[in-house]
Structure formats: structure tokens, C-alpha cells
Write a protein that holds these residues in place. Structure first.
Motif, PDB file in Angstrom:
ATOM      1  N   UNK A   1     -15.222  -9.672 -29.202  1.00  0.00           N
ATOM      2  CA  UNK A   1     -16.143  -9.062 -28.161  1.00  0.00           C
ATOM      3  C   UNK A   1     -15.486  -9.550 -26.922  1.00  0.00           C
ATOM      4  N   UNK A   2     -15.393  -8.706 -25.855  1.00  0.00           N
ATOM      5  CA  UNK A   2     -14.895  -9.259 -24.438  1.00  0.00           C
ATOM      6  C   UNK A   2     -16.133  -9.511 -23.597  1.00  0.00           C
ATOM      7  N   UNK A   3     -15.898 -10.784 -23.046  1.00  0.00           N
ATOM      8  CA  UNK A   3     -17.139 -10.955 -22.169  1.00  0.00           C
ATOM      9  C   UNK A   3     -16.354 -11.178 -20.760  1.00  0.00           C
ATOM     10  N   UNK A   4     -17.095 -10.787 -19.748  1.00  0.00           N
ATOM     11  CA  UNK A   4     -16.522 -11.018 -18.232  1.00  0.00           C
ATOM     12  C   UNK A   4     -17.203 -11.969 -17.491  1.00  0.00           C
ATOM     13  N   UNK A   5     -16.636 -12.812 -17.067  1.00  0.00           N
ATOM     14  CA  UNK A   5     -17.199 -13.809 -16.062  1.00  0.00           C
ATOM     15  C   UNK A   5     -16.812 -13.569 -14.952  1.00  0.00           C
ATOM     16  N   UNK A   6     -17.796 -13.043 -13.956  1.00  0.00           N
ATOM     17  CA  UNK A   6     -17.508 -12.888 -12.612  1.00  0.00           C
ATOM     18  C   UNK A   6     -18.600 -13.520 -11.650  1.00  0.00           C
ATOM     19  N   UNK A   7     -18.373 -13.525 -10.381  1.00  0.00           N
ATOM     20  CA  UNK A   7     -19.203 -14.439  -9.398  1.00  0.00           C
ATOM     21  C   UNK A   7     -20.630 -14.030  -9.834  1.00  0.00           C
ATOM     22  N   UNK A   8     -21.056 -12.923 -10.057  1.00  0.00           N
ATOM     23  CA  UNK A   8     -22.381 -12.570 -10.095  1.00  0.00           C
ATOM     24  C   UNK A   8     -23.048 -12.948 -11.493  1.00  0.00           C
ATOM     25  N   UNK A   9     -22.248 -13.058 -12.516  1.00  0.00           N
ATOM     26  CA  UNK A   9     -22.730 -13.556 -13.875  1.00  0.00           C
ATOM     27  C   UNK A   9     -21.743 -13.080 -14.865  1.00  0.00           C
ATOM     28  N   UNK A  10     -22.352 -13.307 -15.827  1.00  0.00           N
ATOM     29  CA  UNK A  10     -21.600 -13.119 -17.029  1.00  0.00           C
ATOM     30  C   UNK A  10     -22.243 -11.863 -18.116  1.00  0.00           C
ATOM     31  N   UNK A  11     -21.019 -10.977 -18.346  1.00  0.00           N
ATOM     32  CA  UNK A  11     -21.306  -9.820 -18.938  1.00  0.00           C
ATOM     33  C   UNK A  11     -20.678  -9.643 -20.265  1.00  0.00           C
ATOM     34  N   UNK A  12     -21.360  -8.643 -21.341  1.00  0.00           N
ATOM     35  CA  UNK A  12     -20.479  -8.251 -22.318  1.00  0.00           C
ATOM     36  C   UNK A  12     -20.122  -6.966 -22.465  1.00  0.00           C
TER      37      UNK A  12
ATOM     38  N   UNK B   1     -18.613   1.278 -26.477  1.00  0.00           N
ATOM     39  CA  UNK B   1     -19.194   2.554 -26.883  1.00  0.00           C
ATOM     40  C   UNK B   1     -20.122   3.179 -25.627  1.00  0.00           C
ATOM     41  N   UNK B   2     -20.814   2.341 -25.051  1.00  0.00           N
ATOM     42  CA  UNK B   2     -21.577   2.697 -23.843  1.00  0.00           C
ATOM     43  C   UNK B   2     -20.825   2.893 -22.553  1.00  0.00           C
ATOM     44  N   UNK B   3     -19.780   2.171 -22.654  1.00  0.00           N
ATOM     45  CA  UNK B   3     -19.073   2.037 -21.326  1.00  0.00           C
ATOM     46  C   UNK B   3     -19.661   1.407 -20.168  1.00  0.00           C
ATOM     47  N   UNK B   4     -20.241   0.203 -20.727  1.00  0.00           N
ATOM     48  CA  UNK B   4     -21.139  -0.698 -19.685  1.00  0.00           C
ATOM     49  C   UNK B   4     -20.744  -1.978 -19.915  1.00  0.00           C
ATOM     50  N   UNK B   5     -20.969  -2.742 -18.872  1.00  0.00           N
ATOM     51  CA  UNK B   5     -21.232  -4.133 -18.796  1.00  0.00           C
ATOM     52  C   UNK B   5     -22.513  -4.685 -18.953  1.00  0.00           C
ATOM     53  N   UNK B   6     -22.786  -5.313 -20.085  1.00  0.00           N
ATOM     54  CA  UNK B   6     -24.158  -5.682 -20.557  1.00  0.00           C
ATOM     55  C   UNK B   6     -24.441  -7.080 -19.950  1.00  0.00           C
ATOM     56  N   UNK B   7     -25.708  -7.327 -19.177  1.00  0.00           N
ATOM     57  CA  UNK B   7     -25.985  -8.613 -18.487  1.00  0.00           C
ATOM     58  C   UNK B   7     -26.144  -9.781 -19.634  1.00  0.00           C
ATOM     59  N   UNK B   8     -25.460 -10.675 -19.333  1.00  0.00           N
ATOM     60  CA  UNK B   8     -25.607 -11.976 -20.327  1.00  0.00           C
ATOM     61  C   UNK B   8     -26.457 -13.318 -19.852  1.00  0.00           C
ATOM     62  N   UNK B   9     -25.840 -13.744 -18.723  1.00  0.00           N
ATOM     63  CA  UNK B   9     -26.254 -14.845 -17.809  1.00  0.00           C
ATOM     64  C   UNK B   9     -25.948 -14.474 -16.586  1.00  0.00           C
ATOM     65  N   UNK B  10     -27.120 -14.934 -15.873  1.00  0.00           N
ATOM     66  CA  UNK B  10     -27.163 -14.560 -14.301  1.00  0.00           C
ATOM     67  C   UNK B  10     -26.589 -16.019 -13.676  1.00  0.00           C
ATOM     68  N   UNK B  11     -25.321 -16.295 -14.038  1.00  0.00           N
ATOM     69  CA  UNK B  11     -24.800 -17.619 -13.594  1.00  0.00           C
ATOM     70  C   UNK B  11     -23.478 -17.326 -13.573  1.00  0.00           C
ATOM     71  N   UNK B  12     -22.763 -18.004 -12.441  1.00  0.00           N
ATOM     72  CA  UNK B  12     -21.560 -18.038 -12.226  1.00  0.00           C
ATOM     73  C   UNK B  12     -20.734 -19.058 -13.123  1.00  0.00           C
ATOM     74  N   UNK B  13     -20.104 -18.722 -14.229  1.00  0.00           N
ATOM     75  CA  UNK B  13     -19.649 -19.640 -15.174  1.00  0.00           C
ATOM     76  C   UNK B  13     -18.064 -19.697 -15.259  1.00  0.00           C
ATOM     77  N   UNK B  14     -17.516 -19.025 -14.041  1.00  0.00           N
ATOM     78  CA  UNK B  14     -16.312 -18.852 -14.242  1.00  0.00           C
ATOM     79  C   UNK B  14     -15.526 -20.587 -14.198  1.00  0.00           C
ATOM     80  N   UNK B  15     -16.046 -21.401 -13.628  1.00  0.00           N
ATOM     81  CA  UNK B  15     -15.365 -22.834 -13.803  1.00  0.00           C
ATOM     82  C   UNK B  15     -15.361 -23.173 -15.191  1.00  0.00           C
TER      83      UNK B  15
END
Ligand SMILES: Cc1cc2nc3c(=O)[nH]c(=O)nc-3n(C[C@H](O)[C@H](O)[C@H](O)COP(=O)(O)O)c2cc1C
Length: 218
Positions: free
Chosen positions: A97-108, A112-126
């Protein structure tokens, strides 16, 4: 008067506990990715010639089309009939699975749906790596293996196959970045225990590697 003072007290307490700029989970919306553009890209041999790791990033955000193309190149569905992907997968287990950590939050990434699903509303990049640049880079991709999808009898094999499956995805990202003039580096320098906790992963989900992607520093 007493009631007003008590209410004010509660407000101050809530402010101190939650902080000045509370973010609520319902604010993080799913991101609908755009259809990947198939007619772009530079010739493969030139892209291979330019592939490299870079560790100096600008803080500029990736436009939605670039992010969409990047994720599709990484591990998007390229044969809709079978839902097979741009990277091979041992026994077709599709366990990364590919998660994407961006300034606005963490997504999965939902291929199939061609979306980024919200996971965490936190900037976890650090928390995505030990390098200082990870906290500011536009996107940190985190490759997480789902061990519950593996059927190998020898436990060690699960690690080999998950690492190999991740490597193909990472190379796709390298090639897309080389083609688009983006900077990227795959990273094993991660405090996996901490990151797993921050991401609230299940015990059978294992952080394999992370990969930072952004525009090169000007
Ligand atoms: C499995 C793996 C783990 C890596 N981990 C890190 C890392 O933690 N930090 C880093 O700066 N580079 C990391 N790299 C990138 C390598 O240092 C880099 O690929 C190598 O120096 C060769 O440079 P090149 O990619 O530009 O050819 C990693 C590469 C691989 C394949």
C-alpha cells in the motif's frame, strides 16, 4: 456573572488543551485524482540516463495532475480487466500500500478508485524518516507491506517478497521523477516503530521504505 466566568474558564481550558488551530478529522477530505496523462514523458533511454537520488527539495506543492500521474506510474492499474498494476507483484499478492504524507495530512492511495483516501489529519512528514528534509518536502510516499496478504510458509520469504515488490514501485517513481524533472530519493532511514505508531498501522502492516518526491531546490 459567575456562569459567564465559568464558561470563559472552560473556553480557556479547551484552547490550552486543543491548541490555537485545532484541525478536525472531518476536515480532511478525500482527494479525487485526475486521469493520468499517457501521452507525456521523455524517451526511456534518456530517463534512465537521468535517474538519480536527490536530497534537496523545494517546498512547492506538486500540482494535482503531477501527483495523479506520479501515483499511477508508481502502482496504478494499467490493465483494468485484471486490475493488475504498473509494477509486478509476487504471486499477484498486491500487498504493498502506498501512503502519502503531505502537509495537509496522511492519505492512502486507492488505485481502483483513483483517489487519495484520508487517513490522518496531521502533518506526519517529520516522522517519515531520519533526514531533516523529510519534514518540508511536498510528498513522502510510505510503502507499507500488508503481511496478511502473503501466503509464504517461510516467514523470511515474506520479507524478501515485500522488499522486492516495493523496489519495483520505487523504481517506477524514480523513472517518473527523472522524466518530469522532479527530485526523489528512496529511504530506508526510518524509525519504523515510531512511524508505525504515528500511522496507527496494524501489527501485520510493515513499513518497508519511504520515498520523498518534490521539485528540486532552486
Ligand atoms: C533500499 C534502499 C534504501 C535507501 N535508503 C536511503 C536512505 O535512507 N537515505 C538516503 O539518503 N538514501 C537512501 N537510498 C538511496 C541510495 O543512497 C542511492 O540510491 C545511492 O547512493 C545511489 O545513488 P543514485 O540513486 O543517485 O544512483 C536508499 C536506496 C535504496 C535502494
Amino acid at each position: 456573572m459567575r456562569k459567564i466566568l465559568v464558561s470563559l474558564g472552560f473556553l480557556v481550558l479547551a484552547f490550552l488543551l486543543v491548541g490555537p488551530n485545532p484541525i478536525h478529522s472531518q476536515e480532511l477530505k478525500e482527494i479525487k485524482l485526475l486521469k493520468p496523462l499517457m501521452d507525456g514523458g521523455r524517451p526511456l533511454m534518456q530517463v534512465l540516463n537521468d535517474r538519480q537520488s536527490s536530497r534537496e527539495f523545494s517546498t512547492d506543492e506538486l500540482p494535482l495532475q503531477v501527483l495523479s500521474n506520479l501515483l499511477w506510474a508508481a502502482f496504478g492499474i494499467n490493465r483494468p480487466d485484471s486490475e493488475k498494476r504498473t509494477a509486478p507483484s509476487s504471486s499477484n499478492c498486491q500487498n504493498i500500500d502506498i501512503y502519502a504524507a503531505m502537509a495537509k495530512g496522511l492519505y492512502l492511495y486507492g488505485a481502483k478508485e483513483n483517489i487519495l483516501k484520508p487517513v490522518l489529519v496531521e502533518d506526519i512528514r517529520a516522522a517519515t524518516g531520519t533526514h531533516s528534509f523529510v519534514k518540508d518536502v511536498s510528498v513522502n510516499l510510505i510503502y507499507v507491506a500488508d503481511f496478511s496478504k502473503l501466503t509464504e510458509e517461510i516467514e523470511e520469504d515474506k520479507n524478501y517478497f515485500s522488499a522486492a515488490n516495493t523496489g519495483f514501485i520505487s523504481q517506477n517513481v524514480y523513472l517518473y521523477c527523472a522524466s518530469e524533472g522532479l527530485a526523489t530519493v528512496v529511504r530506508g532511514g526510518i524509525d519504523r516503530e515510531t512511524l508505525s505508531k504515528v500511522m496507527k498501522l496494524r501489527p501485520d502492516q510493515k513499513v518497508m521504505f519511504a520515498q520523498s518526491v518534490g521539485y528540486p531546490k532552486k
